[in-house]
Every structure is written in structure tokens, then in C-alpha cells.
Design a protein around this motif. Structure first.
Motif, PDB file in Angstrom:
ATOM      1  N   ARG A  98       0.860  -1.186   0.000  1.00  0.00           N
ATOM      2  CA  ARG A  98       0.000   0.000   0.000  1.00  0.00           C
ATOM      3  C   ARG A  98       0.889   1.226   0.000  1.00  0.00           C
ATOM      4  NH1 ARG A  98       0.653   2.411   4.780  1.00  0.00           N
ATOM      5  NH2 ARG A  98       0.904   1.213   6.715  1.00  0.00           N
ATOM      6  N   PRO A  99       0.343   2.395  -0.313  1.00  0.00           N
ATOM      7  CA  PRO A  99       1.152   3.611  -0.213  1.00  0.00           C
ATOM      8  C   PRO A  99       1.559   3.868   1.231  1.00  0.00           C
ATOM      9  CG  PRO A  99      -0.839   3.998  -1.513  1.00  0.00           C
ATOM     10  CD  PRO A  99      -1.009   2.651  -0.851  1.00  0.00           C
ATOM     11  N   THR A 100       2.703   4.488   1.403  1.00  0.00           N
ATOM     12  CA  THR A 100       3.118   4.864   2.752  1.00  0.00           C
ATOM     13  C   THR A 100       2.295   6.054   3.243  1.00  0.00           C
ATOM     14  OG1 THR A 100       4.867   6.235   1.780  1.00  0.00           O
ATOM     15  CG2 THR A 100       5.469   4.015   2.520  1.00  0.00           C
ATOM     16  N   THR A 101       2.244   6.197   4.562  1.00  0.00           N
ATOM     17  CA  THR A 101       1.524   7.306   5.183  1.00  0.00           C
ATOM     18  C   THR A 101       2.271   8.608   4.898  1.00  0.00           C
ATOM     19  OG1 THR A 101       0.824   5.807   6.934  1.00  0.00           O
ATOM     20  CG2 THR A 101       0.601   8.174   7.362  1.00  0.00           C
ATOM     21  N   THR A 102       1.558   9.634   4.487  1.00  0.00           N
ATOM     22  CA  THR A 102       2.203  10.896   4.123  1.00  0.00           C
ATOM     23  C   THR A 102       2.479  11.742   5.358  1.00  0.00           C
ATOM     24  OG1 THR A 102       0.116  12.104   3.851  1.00  0.00           O
ATOM     25  CG2 THR A 102       0.960  10.888   1.923  1.00  0.00           C
ATOM     26  N   LEU A 103       3.403  12.686   5.215  1.00  0.00           N
ATOM     27  CA  LEU A 103       3.665  13.632   6.300  1.00  0.00           C
ATOM     28  C   LEU A 103       2.425  14.459   6.588  1.00  0.00           C
ATOM     29  CD1 LEU A 103       5.659  14.868   8.310  1.00  0.00           C
ATOM     30  CD2 LEU A 103       6.378  16.453   6.500  1.00  0.00           C
ATOM     31  N   ARG A 104       1.680  14.790   5.569  1.00  0.00           N
ATOM     32  CA  ARG A 104       0.429  15.527   5.772  1.00  0.00           C
ATOM     33  C   ARG A 104      -0.499  14.749   6.706  1.00  0.00           C
ATOM     34  NH1 ARG A 104      -2.976  19.393   3.302  1.00  0.00           N
ATOM     35  NH2 ARG A 104      -1.262  19.971   1.917  1.00  0.00           N
ATOM     36  N   ASP A 105      -0.612  13.453   6.485  1.00  0.00           N
ATOM     37  CA  ASP A 105      -1.476  12.632   7.342  1.00  0.00           C
ATOM     38  C   ASP A 105      -0.945  12.570   8.771  1.00  0.00           C
ATOM     39  OD1 ASP A 105      -3.229  12.079   5.289  1.00  0.00           O
ATOM     40  OD2 ASP A 105      -2.288  10.181   4.748  1.00  0.00           O
ATOM     41  N   VAL A 106       0.375  12.441   8.921  1.00  0.00           N
ATOM     42  CA  VAL A 106       0.969  12.385  10.258  1.00  0.00           C
ATOM     43  C   VAL A 106       0.705  13.685  11.015  1.00  0.00           C
ATOM     44  CG1 VAL A 106       3.138  12.284  11.548  1.00  0.00           C
ATOM     45  CG2 VAL A 106       2.748  10.716   9.641  1.00  0.00           C
ATOM     46  N   LEU A 107       0.930  14.813  10.358  1.00  0.00           N
ATOM     47  CA  LEU A 107       0.713  16.100  11.026  1.00  0.00           C
ATOM     48  C   LEU A 107      -0.761  16.298  11.361  1.00  0.00           C
ATOM     49  CD1 LEU A 107       3.110  18.484   9.062  1.00  0.00           C
ATOM     50  CD2 LEU A 107       3.534  17.256  11.194  1.00  0.00           C
ATOM     51  N   THR A 108      -1.618  15.877  10.477  1.00  0.00           N
ATOM     52  CA  THR A 108      -3.050  15.999  10.738  1.00  0.00           C
ATOM     53  C   THR A 108      -3.453  15.203  11.977  1.00  0.00           C
ATOM     54  OG1 THR A 108      -3.537  16.344   8.382  1.00  0.00           O
ATOM     55  CG2 THR A 108      -5.354  15.606   9.783  1.00  0.00           C
ATOM     56  N   GLN A 109      -2.893  13.996  12.100  1.00  0.00           N
ATOM     57  CA  GLN A 109      -3.218  13.139  13.243  1.00  0.00           C
ATOM     58  C   GLN A 109      -2.584  13.646  14.538  1.00  0.00           C
ATOM     59  OE1 GLN A 109      -1.728   9.342  11.970  1.00  0.00           O
ATOM     60  NE2 GLN A 109      -3.114   9.227  10.222  1.00  0.00           N
ATOM     61  N   GLU A 110      -1.299  13.987  14.483  1.00  0.00           N
ATOM     62  CA  GLU A 110      -0.566  14.243  15.712  1.00  0.00           C
ATOM     63  C   GLU A 110      -0.696  15.679  16.212  1.00  0.00           C
ATOM     64  OE1 GLU A 110       3.088  12.466  16.427  1.00  0.00           O
ATOM     65  OE2 GLU A 110       2.693  10.708  15.195  1.00  0.00           O
ATOM     66  N   LEU A 111      -1.018  16.591  15.326  1.00  0.00           N
ATOM     67  CA  LEU A 111      -1.276  17.956  15.786  1.00  0.00           C
ATOM     68  C   LEU A 111      -2.754  18.154  16.101  1.00  0.00           C
ATOM     69  CD1 LEU A 111       1.033  19.970  13.357  1.00  0.00           C
ATOM     70  CD2 LEU A 111       1.410  19.573  15.802  1.00  0.00           C
TER      71      LEU A 111
END
Length: 348
Positions: A333-346
Motif C-alpha cells: 500500500r502507499p506509505t503514510t504521508t507527512l500531511r497525514d501524520v501532522l493531521t493526526q498528531e497535531l
């Protein structure tokens, strides 16, 4: 039994949770500094024992009966890892999986990646079959810096370089696969990360004839097919250098870099968080020494400030500017994007 060290840390705990979804609790164990913090795991039937890389006796008890050990790496110093490797070997472990770094190299400008290179050498010399997962730089690293930047409107850091930021959740899954389904990565040798002859670690066409992004990359190749490496003839299974087609040794040695698929420097990160939050964050570049003195004045220990400057020096040299297709291929599958990480963790 699979034993996971550092199982109360972020990566170790996440791997234990994933393993528990795929293996009986009685086949799992953890080594932790404080067993009380893992009491919930013990209540679920997972073996919990106190273990510390700095206490070989306790660690030997924690690793007793291990068939596989996941050594979740700790500080930059390779000595504690060397102790853990020796203890795992003495405990009779048939395989060690170690969490390394994408930029592991003896000449890295970052002390931790030099330490990982030393640990990989110790693994190779141990005689125990091993897998060194060359994990990409944790994307969550950016979150720590962005919290204050969102308050001040400025991301003040030394000059940096592009990084293939990689999500914990993707690396968790990769480690779980390495322990449960090691045939998913085939034919990597303990000493040669460029096992696919003639292909560089960053070449998207690592498996000749397979598309860089499509599921066809592994099309037609079964988990037991000894010809998974392009260019191997049907009558030449020995090109897998002593690795059996179906054994756990198929995921052996040093992996290619397990990275996200995008490069961001901190100017890009500032622009991304501005877009996500609607709050303007400006990237401000300052000299290394100015940043160091300010960080120390705000309470950062000197050793931590110097270690952090090593990260920026290595980034400027391009040590983290590697995008490799291995991780999305492994995960299918595609890797998780930085955009997704920031959306989740911020918590945006």
C-alpha cells in the motif's frame, strides 16, 4: 517465542499490539525496564519480564526462551546494543531483528547513525541470523518542533536538507512483517544492501521490469519463488547465497532504506503546516552556534544540542534524502504521508 525489547516505548508497544493480533499471547514476550508499565500486557497473557540493556543478568532472564528477538534501538551509543546482541545469542535466539536507521554509515555526520552502523557490524559478526530494519526518519520528529512554531509563527532552526519522513505506523507494520512473515522481503544479504545486482538503494526499478508504483511490482512472484531477484535463471537458485526459498532467512541482513515516498525540508514542513492550520509559520534559518546557544539557554542539555546539530549537518549533506520503494512494496500500500501524520498528531 518472540520477545520485543523496549515494549513500553512508542514503536515497541505498537509492534507488540500488532503481533498480538497475529500470534497467540503465549508466544509473545516483552522486555521492559518497568514491568508495572506493561501490566496490561501481562493481564492479556503476554510474558512480561524486566530487562535493561545495561543489566545483562536481567536481560538474559527477559530473553530466556526467545526464538526471535526484536531489539528496539535506544541511544546513539552502540555498546548497549552490543550487550543485547550478545545476551540474545547466549539465550539461544535463532534470529535478531534490529531497528536501525536509513542513514546508518560509519562516516555519517550524525552520531546515532554511526552507532547504528557499528551495531549492524556487531550483528554481522555475532553469527546469529539477523535483519536490520533501516527505518526512515520518524515523521513525528517534526511535530515536536512545530508545536512551538505554531505558537510563535516562526520555525527557527539551523540550515537543513530534505528528509524522507516516515510514519511510525508504517515502520510498526514493517517490523511486524519481519517477525511474522519474513518471506515478504526476499534475498537481502547480511552485508550487502544492494543485493539486487546493479541497482542502487534509491533506484525505483529495483525489481527489473516491474513498475515503480504499481502492484505489478511483485506480479507473478510467489513467496517461495527463488527467482524473485531479477536476472536469476530458473536453474540458478544459488544466487540466493545459501538462503532457502521458504525459510525465515529470506528477510536477512541489512534492508534497503524503509522510507516514506516524499522529501520535505523544514521550509516545506512550515509551508505544509501553514496550509493545514491556516496559521502562518515562517521558516527562519540561523547559524548552528546561534541555535545551539539559544537551545541550551532554554534548557536543552549540551549533549542533546550537539546531537541535534549533527542531524542538521547530516541533512545538509543529503544523508536523509533517500526515497526507496521497498516500504510501500512490503506493505502492499502507499506509505503514510507527512500531511497525514501532522493531521493526526497535531490534532487538526
Amino acid at each position: 517465542m518472540i520477545i520485543v525489547t523496549g515494549a513500553t516505548g512508542r514503536l515497541g508497544r505498537a509492534v507488540v499490539e500488532r503481533l498480538a493480533e497475529r500470534a497467540p499471547a503465549e508466544q509473545l514476550g516483552v522486555s521492559v525496564r518497568d514491568p508495572e508499565k506493561a501490566a496490561d500486557l501481562a493481564a492479556r497473557g503476554i510474558r512480561v519480564r524486566r530487562g535493561d540493556f545495561g543489566d545483562p543478568v536481567a536481560l538474559a532472564h527477559a530473553l530466556e526462551g526467545a526464538a526471535q528477538v526484536l531489539l528496539v534501538s535506544g541511544p546513539a551509543d552502540p555498546e548497549p546494543h552490543r550487550v543485547a546482541i550478545d545476551v540474545a545469542k547466549a539465550a539461544g535466539a535463532k534470529r535478531i531483528v534490529y531497528t536501525s536507521h536509513q542513514a546508518a554509515s560509519p562516516d555519517s555526520l550524525f552520531v546515532a547513525t554511526r552507532g547504528h552502523a557499528a551495531s549492524e557490524q556487531d550483528l554481522a559478526e555475532s553469527g546469529v541470523p539477523f535483519t536490520s530494519l533501516r527505518n526512515g526518519f520518524y515523521a513525528s520528529t517534526t511535530v515536536y518542533l512545530l508545536r512551538s512554531a505554531l505558537e510563535t509563527g516562526e520555525l527557527i532552526l539551523p540550515e537543513d536538507g530534505p528528509v524522507s519522513w516516515t510514519a511510525h505506523q508504517d515502520l510498526t507494520e514493517a517490523a511486524t512483517i519481519a517477525l511474522i512473515d519474513p518471506n515478504r522481503l526476499a534475498g537481502l544479504t547480511p552485508t550487502d544492501p544492494n543485493r539486487l545486482a546493479g541497482l542502487t538503494p534509491t533506484d525505483p526499478n529495483r525489481l527489473a521490469g516491474l513498475t515503480p508504483t504499481g502492484p505489478e511490482r511483485l506480479a507473478g512472484l510467489t513467496p517461495t519463488d527463488p527467482n524473485r531477484l531479477a536476472g536469476l535463471t530458473p536453474t540458478d537458485p544459488n544466487r540466493l547465497a545459501g538462503l532457502t526459498p521458504t525459510g525465515p532467512e529470506r528477510l536477512a541482513g541489512v534492508t534497503p532504506a524503509l522510507t516514506g515516498q516524499e522529501l520535505f525540508d523544514y521550509a516545506d514542513v512550515a509551508a505544509l503546516v501553514t496550509d493545514l492550520t491556516g496559521r502562518k509559520v515562517t521558516r527562519v534559518t540561523v547559524p548552528d552556534e546561534e541555535w545551539r546557544q539559544t537551545a541550551i539557554a532554554h534548557g536543552m542539555p549540551e549533549f542533546a544540542a550537539d546531537l541535534t546539530l549533527g542531524i542538521f549537518a547530516a541533512a545538509r549533506r543529503g544523508e536523509f534524502a533517500v526515497v526507496d520503494p521497498t516500504l510501500p512494496t512490503l506493505l502492499d500500500r502507499p506509505t503514510t504521508t507527512l500531511r497525514d501524520v501532522l493531521t493526526q498528531e497535531l490534532t487538526l
